[in-house]
Design a protein around this motif. Structure first.
Motif, PDB file in Angstrom:
ATOM      1  N   MET A   1       0.832  -1.204   0.000  1.00 48.94           N
ATOM      2  CA  MET A   1       0.000   0.000   0.000  1.00 48.94           C
ATOM      3  C   MET A   1       0.870   1.258   0.000  1.00 48.94           C
ATOM      4  O   MET A   1       0.598   2.201  -0.729  1.00 48.94           O
ATOM      5  CB  MET A   1      -0.955   0.005   1.194  1.00 48.94           C
ATOM      6  CG  MET A   1      -2.047  -1.049   1.136  1.00 48.94           C
ATOM      7  SD  MET A   1      -3.185  -0.867  -0.258  1.00 48.94           S
ATOM      8  CE  MET A   1      -3.994   0.686   0.141  1.00 48.94           C
ATOM      9  N   THR A   2       1.908   1.274   0.815  1.00 49.61           N
ATOM     10  CA  THR A   2       2.790   2.430   0.888  1.00 49.61           C
ATOM     11  C   THR A   2       3.454   2.709  -0.459  1.00 49.61           C
ATOM     12  O   THR A   2       3.541   3.867  -0.891  1.00 49.61           O
ATOM     13  CB  THR A   2       3.866   2.218   1.974  1.00 49.61           C
ATOM     14  OG1 THR A   2       3.210   2.082   3.235  1.00 49.61           O
ATOM     15  CG2 THR A   2       4.844   3.379   2.025  1.00 49.61           C
ATOM     16  N   ALA A   3       3.888   1.642  -1.137  1.00 53.16           N
ATOM     17  CA  ALA A   3       4.551   1.805  -2.427  1.00 53.16           C
ATOM     18  C   ALA A   3       3.609   2.363  -3.489  1.00 53.16           C
ATOM     19  O   ALA A   3       4.006   3.178  -4.316  1.00 53.16           O
ATOM     20  CB  ALA A   3       5.123   0.470  -2.890  1.00 53.16           C
ATOM     21  N   ALA A   4       2.357   1.949  -3.461  1.00 53.69           N
ATOM     22  CA  ALA A   4       1.429   2.311  -4.536  1.00 53.69           C
ATOM     23  C   ALA A   4       0.575   3.540  -4.235  1.00 53.69           C
ATOM     24  O   ALA A   4       0.201   4.270  -5.148  1.00 53.69           O
ATOM     25  CB  ALA A   4       0.528   1.130  -4.852  1.00 53.69           C
ATOM     26  N   ASP A   5       0.246   3.763  -2.980  1.00 53.79           N
ATOM     27  CA  ASP A   5      -0.682   4.838  -2.603  1.00 53.79           C
ATOM     28  C   ASP A   5       0.050   6.174  -2.519  1.00 53.79           C
ATOM     29  O   ASP A   5       0.343   6.683  -1.440  1.00 53.79           O
ATOM     30  CB  ASP A   5      -1.343   4.492  -1.268  1.00 53.79           C
ATOM     31  CG  ASP A   5      -2.345   5.533  -0.812  1.00 53.79           C
ATOM     32  OD1 ASP A   5      -2.805   6.342  -1.642  1.00 53.79           O
ATOM     33  OD2 ASP A   5      -2.675   5.531   0.398  1.00 53.79           O
ATOM     34  N   THR A   6       0.326   6.750  -3.673  1.00 54.56           N
ATOM     35  CA  THR A   6       1.144   7.966  -3.706  1.00 54.56           C
ATOM     36  C   THR A   6       0.439   9.191  -3.155  1.00 54.56           C
ATOM     37  O   THR A   6       1.085  10.111  -2.667  1.00 54.56           O
ATOM     38  CB  THR A   6       1.637   8.255  -5.139  1.00 54.56           C
ATOM     39  OG1 THR A   6       0.520   8.360  -6.018  1.00 54.56           O
ATOM     40  CG2 THR A   6       2.567   7.152  -5.614  1.00 54.56           C
ATOM     41  N   ASN A   7      -0.895   9.222  -3.193  1.00 48.07           N
ATOM     42  CA  ASN A   7      -1.591  10.389  -2.645  1.00 48.07           C
ATOM     43  C   ASN A   7      -1.947  10.196  -1.169  1.00 48.07           C
ATOM     44  O   ASN A   7      -2.560  11.057  -0.561  1.00 48.07           O
ATOM     45  CB  ASN A   7      -2.824  10.761  -3.475  1.00 48.07           C
ATOM     46  CG  ASN A   7      -3.934   9.738  -3.389  1.00 48.07           C
ATOM     47  OD1 ASN A   7      -3.871   8.754  -2.637  1.00 48.07           O
ATOM     48  ND2 ASN A   7      -4.972   9.950  -4.185  1.00 48.07           N
ATOM     49  N   LYS A   8      -1.573   9.064  -0.614  1.00 46.84           N
ATOM     50  CA  LYS A   8      -1.705   8.754   0.817  1.00 46.84           C
ATOM     51  C   LYS A   8      -3.136   8.865   1.342  1.00 46.84           C
ATOM     52  O   LYS A   8      -3.362   9.250   2.486  1.00 46.84           O
ATOM     53  CB  LYS A   8      -0.773   9.639   1.654  1.00 46.84           C
ATOM     54  CG  LYS A   8       0.664   9.576   1.219  1.00 46.84           C
ATOM     55  CD  LYS A   8       1.238   8.184   1.324  1.00 46.84           C
ATOM     56  CE  LYS A   8       2.685   8.135   0.872  1.00 46.84           C
ATOM     57  NZ  LYS A   8       3.063   6.854   0.334  1.00 46.84           N
ATOM     58  N   ASP A   9      -4.120   8.460   0.513  1.00 46.44           N
ATOM     59  CA  ASP A   9      -5.510   8.480   0.971  1.00 46.44           C
ATOM     60  C   ASP A   9      -5.973   7.122   1.508  1.00 46.44           C
ATOM     61  O   ASP A   9      -7.127   6.958   1.870  1.00 46.44           O
ATOM     62  CB  ASP A   9      -6.456   8.959  -0.142  1.00 46.44           C
ATOM     63  CG  ASP A   9      -6.556   8.001  -1.317  1.00 46.44           C
ATOM     64  OD1 ASP A   9      -5.812   6.992  -1.349  1.00 46.44           O
ATOM     65  OD2 ASP A   9      -7.380   8.267  -2.213  1.00 46.44           O
ATOM     66  N   GLY A  10      -5.071   6.154   1.554  1.00 43.44           N
ATOM     67  CA  GLY A  10      -5.408   4.838   2.080  1.00 43.44           C
ATOM     68  C   GLY A  10      -5.936   3.868   1.036  1.00 43.44           C
ATOM     69  O   GLY A  10      -6.283   2.736   1.364  1.00 43.44           O
ATOM     70  N   PHE A  11      -5.975   4.298  -0.219  1.00 43.48           N
ATOM     71  CA  PHE A  11      -6.476   3.458  -1.302  1.00 43.48           C
ATOM     72  C   PHE A  11      -5.547   3.610  -2.507  1.00 43.48           C
ATOM     73  O   PHE A  11      -4.882   4.631  -2.667  1.00 43.48           O
ATOM     74  CB  PHE A  11      -7.884   3.879  -1.726  1.00 43.48           C
ATOM     75  CG  PHE A  11      -8.892   3.740  -0.624  1.00 43.48           C
ATOM     76  CD1 PHE A  11      -9.516   2.524  -0.370  1.00 43.48           C
ATOM     77  CD2 PHE A  11      -9.209   4.833   0.173  1.00 43.48           C
ATOM     78  CE1 PHE A  11     -10.435   2.405   0.655  1.00 43.48           C
ATOM     79  CE2 PHE A  11     -10.131   4.719   1.202  1.00 43.48           C
ATOM     80  CZ  PHE A  11     -10.743   3.500   1.448  1.00 43.48           C
ATOM     81  N   VAL A  12      -5.553   2.598  -3.364  1.00 41.73           N
ATOM     82  CA  VAL A  12      -4.798   2.675  -4.606  1.00 41.73           C
ATOM     83  C   VAL A  12      -5.808   2.785  -5.744  1.00 41.73           C
ATOM     84  O   VAL A  12      -6.571   1.856  -5.997  1.00 41.73           O
ATOM     85  CB  VAL A  12      -3.903   1.426  -4.796  1.00 41.73           C
ATOM     86  CG1 VAL A  12      -3.167   1.489  -6.131  1.00 41.73           C
ATOM     87  CG2 VAL A  12      -2.917   1.298  -3.641  1.00 41.73           C
ATOM     88  N   GLU A  13      -5.826   3.949  -6.374  1.00 41.74           N
ATOM     89  CA  GLU A  13      -6.691   4.160  -7.526  1.00 41.74           C
ATOM     90  C   GLU A  13      -5.989   3.612  -8.769  1.00 41.74           C
ATOM     91  O   GLU A  13      -4.789   3.347  -8.748  1.00 41.74           O
ATOM     92  CB  GLU A  13      -7.010   5.655  -7.709  1.00 41.74           C
ATOM     93  CG  GLU A  13      -7.994   6.204  -6.691  1.00 41.74           C
ATOM     94  CD  GLU A  13      -7.365   6.555  -5.347  1.00 41.74           C
ATOM     95  OE1 GLU A  13      -6.128   6.696  -5.280  1.00 41.74           O
ATOM     96  OE2 GLU A  13      -8.107   6.695  -4.363  1.00 41.74           O
TER      97      GLU A  13
END
Length: 165
Positions: free
Chosen positions: A66-78
């Protein structure tokens, strides 16, 4: 009919626009990981995917993903974050590590380093992608294997996805 670059999305995500498949090449993989089909990948989606398809995975591993992919840090990977992560992985940003993990998950039946007919068929059925035995044989041939007994190496898997390493 073989898998030659056709859109392999499940029926509930099908689009009538062929440009969507071209503009969103990672959409089928995203849709598989978006277990609850809300248009974004959450921690729960990843945990459900691993639990249902292959094995348990610890919270630290899920957190790292999640940390690697969630660049906007909203808790989700769009989708855009997911696609960017895969493009970086495929283009050598992390040595194809993400795709190697996908390959490892798919190679669940014998872990021999090749995707067998059984591995590919099992994963496609689990993902809700309707394929015939001939489709699987065509994938194996496209990936450099001779017939269903040969299987597909990681490099062949990348060829199937048109993402040669």
């Amino acid at each position: 009919m073989g898998p030659s670059r056709r859109n392999l999305r499940s029926h509930h995500h099908a689009s009538s626009s062929s440009s969507a498949a071209i503009n969103e090449p990672f959409r089928p993989a995203f849709d598989v990981l978006d277990v609850d089909h809300d248009g974004r990948i959450s921690r729960n989606d990843l945990q459900s995917f691993y639990h249902r398809f292959c094995h348990e995975v610890d919270d630290d591993t899920i957190g790292s993903m999640m940390t690697a992919a969630d660049t906007n840090k909203d808790g989700f990977v769009e989708y855009e974050e997911f696609a960017r992560m895969l493009e970086i992985a495929v283009c050598g940003g992390c040595g194809g590590g993400v795709m190697k993990e996908v390959f490892r998950v798919m190679n669940k039946h014998d872990g021999d380093g090749k995707l067998s007919h059984k591995d590919l068929k099992s994963f496609m059925e689990w993902a809700g992608i309707a394929v015939t035995d001939q489709d699987i044989d065509d994938m194996i041939a496209l990936g450099g294997g001779g017939d269903r007994s040969d299987g597909v190496s990681f490099d062949g898997f990348m060829q199937i996805l048109n993402l040669e390493p």
